[in-house]
Enzyme design. Structure first.
Site, PDB file in Angstrom:
ATOM      1  N   VAL A 109       0.834  -1.203   0.000  1.00  0.00           N
ATOM      2  CA  VAL A 109       0.000   0.000   0.000  1.00  0.00           C
ATOM      3  C   VAL A 109       0.870   1.255   0.000  1.00  0.00           C
ATOM      4  O   VAL A 109       0.373   2.361   0.114  1.00  0.00           O
ATOM      5  CB  VAL A 109      -0.937  -0.006   1.228  1.00  0.00           C
ATOM      6  CG1 VAL A 109      -1.901  -1.183   1.172  1.00  0.00           C
ATOM      7  CG2 VAL A 109      -0.142  -0.051   2.546  1.00  0.00           C
TER       8      VAL A 109
ATOM      9  N   HIS B 199      -4.510  -4.396  -2.323  1.00  0.00           N
ATOM     10  CA  HIS B 199      -4.896  -3.968  -0.977  1.00  0.00           C
ATOM     11  C   HIS B 199      -5.020  -2.453  -0.831  1.00  0.00           C
ATOM     12  O   HIS B 199      -4.971  -1.939   0.284  1.00  0.00           O
ATOM     13  CB  HIS B 199      -3.911  -4.534   0.058  1.00  0.00           C
ATOM     14  CG  HIS B 199      -3.950  -6.041   0.124  1.00  0.00           C
ATOM     15  ND1 HIS B 199      -2.947  -6.797   0.680  1.00  0.00           N
ATOM     16  CD2 HIS B 199      -4.887  -6.914  -0.316  1.00  0.00           C
ATOM     17  CE1 HIS B 199      -3.269  -8.090   0.588  1.00  0.00           C
ATOM     18  NE2 HIS B 199      -4.432  -8.188  -0.020  1.00  0.00           N
TER      19      HIS B 199
ATOM     20  N   CYS C  32     -14.369   8.225   2.825  1.00  0.00           N
ATOM     21  CA  CYS C  32     -15.356   8.622   3.827  1.00  0.00           C
ATOM     22  C   CYS C  32     -16.178   7.415   4.263  1.00  0.00           C
ATOM     23  O   CYS C  32     -16.604   6.612   3.436  1.00  0.00           O
ATOM     24  CB  CYS C  32     -16.273   9.709   3.257  1.00  0.00           C
ATOM     25  SG  CYS C  32     -17.528  10.221   4.451  1.00  0.00           S
TER      26      CYS C  32
ATOM     27  N   CYS D  81     -20.250   8.999   3.210  1.00  0.00           N
ATOM     28  CA  CYS D  81     -20.728   9.294   1.861  1.00  0.00           C
ATOM     29  C   CYS D  81     -19.934   8.548   0.789  1.00  0.00           C
ATOM     30  O   CYS D  81     -20.289   8.597  -0.391  1.00  0.00           O
ATOM     31  CB  CYS D  81     -20.701  10.800   1.596  1.00  0.00           C
ATOM     32  SG  CYS D  81     -19.041  11.462   1.355  1.00  0.00           S
TER      33      CYS D  81
ATOM     34  N   GLY E 296       9.085 -11.231  -2.173  1.00  0.00           N
ATOM     35  CA  GLY E 296       8.926 -10.643  -0.838  1.00  0.00           C
ATOM     36  C   GLY E 296       7.534 -10.752  -0.258  1.00  0.00           C
ATOM     37  O   GLY E 296       7.048  -9.831   0.383  1.00  0.00           O
TER      38      GLY E 296
HETATM   39  P1  NAD Z   1       4.623 -10.128   5.100  1.00  0.00           P
HETATM   40  O1  NAD Z   1       5.035  -9.051   6.055  1.00  0.00           O
HETATM   41  O2  NAD Z   1       3.690 -11.151   5.529  1.00  0.00           O
HETATM   42  O3  NAD Z   1       5.931 -10.883   4.588  1.00  0.00           O
HETATM   43  C1  NAD Z   1       7.066 -10.238   4.141  1.00  0.00           C
HETATM   44  C2  NAD Z   1       7.927 -11.255   3.395  1.00  0.00           C
HETATM   45  O4  NAD Z   1       9.036 -10.574   2.816  1.00  0.00           O
HETATM   46  C3  NAD Z   1       8.503 -12.351   4.290  1.00  0.00           C
HETATM   47  O5  NAD Z   1       8.288 -13.597   3.646  1.00  0.00           O
HETATM   48  C4  NAD Z   1      10.008 -12.023   4.338  1.00  0.00           C
HETATM   49  O6  NAD Z   1      10.815 -13.197   4.390  1.00  0.00           O
HETATM   50  C5  NAD Z   1      10.217 -11.309   3.029  1.00  0.00           C
HETATM   51  N1  NAD Z   1      11.319 -10.343   3.015  1.00  0.00           N
HETATM   52  C6  NAD Z   1      11.694  -9.484   4.011  1.00  0.00           C
HETATM   53  N2  NAD Z   1      12.713  -8.709   3.606  1.00  0.00           N
HETATM   54  C7  NAD Z   1      12.997  -9.076   2.324  1.00  0.00           C
HETATM   55  C8  NAD Z   1      13.952  -8.645   1.354  1.00  0.00           C
HETATM   56  N3  NAD Z   1      14.829  -7.655   1.611  1.00  0.00           N
HETATM   57  N4  NAD Z   1      13.947  -9.242   0.137  1.00  0.00           N
HETATM   58  C9  NAD Z   1      13.066 -10.244  -0.148  1.00  0.00           C
HETATM   59  N5  NAD Z   1      12.149 -10.703   0.735  1.00  0.00           N
HETATM   60  C10 NAD Z   1      12.108 -10.119   1.943  1.00  0.00           C
HETATM   61  O7  NAD Z   1       4.101  -9.344   3.840  1.00  0.00           O
HETATM   62  P2  NAD Z   1       2.990  -9.701   2.775  1.00  0.00           P
HETATM   63  O8  NAD Z   1       3.159 -11.093   2.321  1.00  0.00           O
HETATM   64  O9  NAD Z   1       3.054  -8.590   1.796  1.00  0.00           O
HETATM   65  O10 NAD Z   1       1.583  -9.640   3.529  1.00  0.00           O
HETATM   66  C11 NAD Z   1       1.228  -8.754   4.529  1.00  0.00           C
HETATM   67  C12 NAD Z   1       0.195  -7.671   4.224  1.00  0.00           C
HETATM   68  O11 NAD Z   1       0.801  -6.540   4.771  1.00  0.00           O
HETATM   69  C13 NAD Z   1      -0.105  -7.285   2.825  1.00  0.00           C
HETATM   70  O12 NAD Z   1      -1.458  -7.408   2.665  1.00  0.00           O
HETATM   71  C14 NAD Z   1       0.254  -5.790   2.688  1.00  0.00           C
HETATM   72  O13 NAD Z   1      -0.878  -5.049   2.260  1.00  0.00           O
HETATM   73  C15 NAD Z   1       0.588  -5.350   4.052  1.00  0.00           C
HETATM   74  N6  NAD Z   1       1.831  -4.575   4.223  1.00  0.00           N
HETATM   75  C16 NAD Z   1       2.248  -3.686   3.283  1.00  0.00           C
HETATM   76  C17 NAD Z   1       3.430  -2.984   3.460  1.00  0.00           C
HETATM   77  C18 NAD Z   1       3.864  -2.007   2.410  1.00  0.00           C
HETATM   78  O14 NAD Z   1       3.032  -1.487   1.667  1.00  0.00           O
HETATM   79  N7  NAD Z   1       5.173  -1.758   2.288  1.00  0.00           N
HETATM   80  C19 NAD Z   1       4.209  -3.192   4.596  1.00  0.00           C
HETATM   81  C20 NAD Z   1       3.755  -4.119   5.551  1.00  0.00           C
HETATM   82  C21 NAD Z   1       2.566  -4.802   5.332  1.00  0.00           C
HETATM   83 ZN    ZN Z   2     -18.218  12.149   3.369  1.00  0.00          ZN
END
Ligand code: NAD
Ligand code: ZN
Length: 240
Positions: A104, A120, A128, A131, A188
């Protein structure tokens, strides 16, 4: 990792005309944005599963917004890393390319990726609760918490919470891209959150070569054609 395997995957990717990619929080870890699972993901001892839910927001919108404000501030300080940029290069090189992200943070946009399916939502979007208006607000920190809509009602983050539906149509589009891909890259993501977690197995059944890049083994690692363990910022530029 055996170099011969990496070279094989690199060639497979180079010769593919149709590529789809699924990214998760791990691709942004090297930009300094904490992932949910693994070290550094906690805020005031809450787990994300206790905050990123409609129930948590109904109970305590202020607490949930404070957490989002904290995350927005961390993201505002971050920029894209070599892995985000590698995907921009890949998009430019391929006739058919779809980037599907669970993130996100907007870093794929910031890097210059064009076609992005945000499963996501986007942390810079507000919506909102009364609305339905939605808008972009990039202030970090926000000046009022919870932020309000012009109609006076509370806004919520424009993201998908645990237990909520994905934006309509987006999963269909992601599935079509996965089915059409000759190579499907998974970068990742811990592969625990559905329905995103179903995309790589689906791509594989549809004939794609699936290549995983992750710091550590995941539930995908056994079903993919190639699993490379290391940092996305190191491995992805080499693969592309
Ligand atoms: P997760 O946090 O569940 O998993 C992160 C994964 O990334 C792990 O498997 C880890 O081993 C791996 N990882 C960590 N550092 C790495 C690197 N340098 N290189 C390669 N791999 C690496 O994340 P997910 O699977 O995306 O699911 C969690 C939910 O969290 C998602 O729905 C997402 O919307 C949200 N989220 C988003 C963000 C963002 O937008 N940056 C941050 C945290 C969580
Ligand atoms: Zn509104």
């Amino acid at each position: 990792m055996p170099d011969a395997e990496f070279e094989k995957a690199r060639r497979r990717l180079a010769s593919a005309a149709s590529v789809a990619v699924l990214t998760g929080a791990g691709i942004s870890a090297e930009s300094g944005i904490p992932t949910f699972r693994g070290a550094g993901g906690l805020w005031k001892n809450f787990r994300p599963e206790e905050l990123a839910t409609p129930e948590a927001f109904a109970r305590n919108p202020r607490l949930v917004w404070e957490w989002y404000d904290w995350r927005r501030q961390a993201i505002a300080k971050a920029g894209p890393n070599p892995a985000h940029r590698g995907l921009v290069q890949l998009e430019q090189a391929k006739p058919r390319f779809t980037l599907i992200t669970q993130n996100v943070d907007g870093l794929h946009d910031a890097a210059g990726s064009r076609r992005i399916l945000k499963l996501h939502g986007d942390i810079w979007h507000l919506r909102c609760t009364a609305c339905g208006a939605d808008w972009i607000d990039r202030r970090a920190p926000l000046d009022t918490i919870p932020p309000l809509c012009a109609c006076g009602a509370q806004a919520r983050p424009g993201v998908v919470w645990f237990g909520e539906m994905l934006p309509p149509g987006i999963l269909d589009e992601a599935q079509r891209a996965a089915a059409a891909a000759q190579v499907f890259l998974v970068i990742g993501t811990s592969a625990l959150v559905y329905p995103a977690a179903a995309l790589a197995p689906y791509a594989r059944r549809s004939g794609a070569t699936v290549i995983e890049i992750n710091l550590e083994p995941t539930p995908f690692s056994d079903i993919v054609d190639f699993a490379f363990h290391g940092k996305a910022g190191d491995l992805l530029p080499k693969l592309v």
